[in-house]
Design a protein around this motif. Sequence first.
Motif, PDB file in Angstrom:
ATOM      1  N   SER A 197     -59.808  20.638  26.192  1.00  0.00           N
ATOM      2  CA  SER A 197     -58.594  21.120  25.533  1.00  0.00           C
ATOM      3  C   SER A 197     -58.499  20.592  24.107  1.00  0.00           C
ATOM      4  O   SER A 197     -58.143  21.330  23.180  1.00  0.00           O
ATOM      5  CB  SER A 197     -57.362  20.691  26.337  1.00  0.00           C
ATOM      6  N   GLN A 201     -58.441  22.858  20.614  1.00  0.00           N
ATOM      7  CA  GLN A 201     -57.386  22.739  19.608  1.00  0.00           C
ATOM      8  C   GLN A 201     -57.967  22.374  18.244  1.00  0.00           C
ATOM      9  O   GLN A 201     -57.587  22.951  17.214  1.00  0.00           O
ATOM     10  CB  GLN A 201     -56.364  21.693  20.045  1.00  0.00           C
ATOM     11  N   GLN A 205     -58.104  24.670  14.690  1.00  0.00           N
ATOM     12  CA  GLN A 205     -57.632  24.154  13.408  1.00  0.00           C
ATOM     13  C   GLN A 205     -58.741  24.191  12.353  1.00  0.00           C
ATOM     14  O   GLN A 205     -58.497  24.490  11.182  1.00  0.00           O
ATOM     15  CB  GLN A 205     -57.122  22.717  13.582  1.00  0.00           C
TER      16      GLN A 205
END
Length: 217
Positions: A197, A201, A205
Amino acid sequence: MEKILKDFGRLGGIHHSCLMRADEMMASTFPETLEENLMGACRVVYQMFMAVEGMGCSHREIFIELEESLLIGYYIADETILALLTDKDVNLALINTSVRSSLARIKKQLTSPDVEPPVVHAATAPNTENQRRVEVELTGLMGNLQEGLAEHIGPAAEIVFDDAYADWKATHGVKRSKIAELIKALAFEIEDKADRSRYLQAAVQTVRAFNAQTVRS
């Protein structure tokens, strides 16, 4: 097959490797002087896999400790064994990750007959040139995605990334709109859910920052 085996050697700690199906040596980096003994060892490993399966278990790895090294056997499919001769203190987590990431390529080569490559006509040249241009533009982003992956799976990231990138390129082409598919494939190779996870993320970004920088330039 030879390239897959050579990729394992890049990890460090792996001296030789081979793929054997039934009594046929399909590919090997072992010296010829060792192959005869190796085939006997692979037969023993295969028999052990079959015995375990007969007991209703599903183990796919066997470790045999030798005097100065470790022989690791992986059951791939259809009587096919991958054998690795490694140092005793080799990073097993790294090796297992690399083997798992290579399974799809190995199985594909086991089941796909040799065929002549398709003829590329001149009409496809512009698209090829466009892909090359986009590929160059994305070099920095790809490097960042690989570095982020290395934070979670270590040195195996180089091989895992190369395999995932090759599959992504073959399936989708080099397209900005399909980068999410590559990120998903890379994240799949991270076993820990929390780390997976975090990687997803961070990768999102990274892509956003890259796109913003591209727009400004």
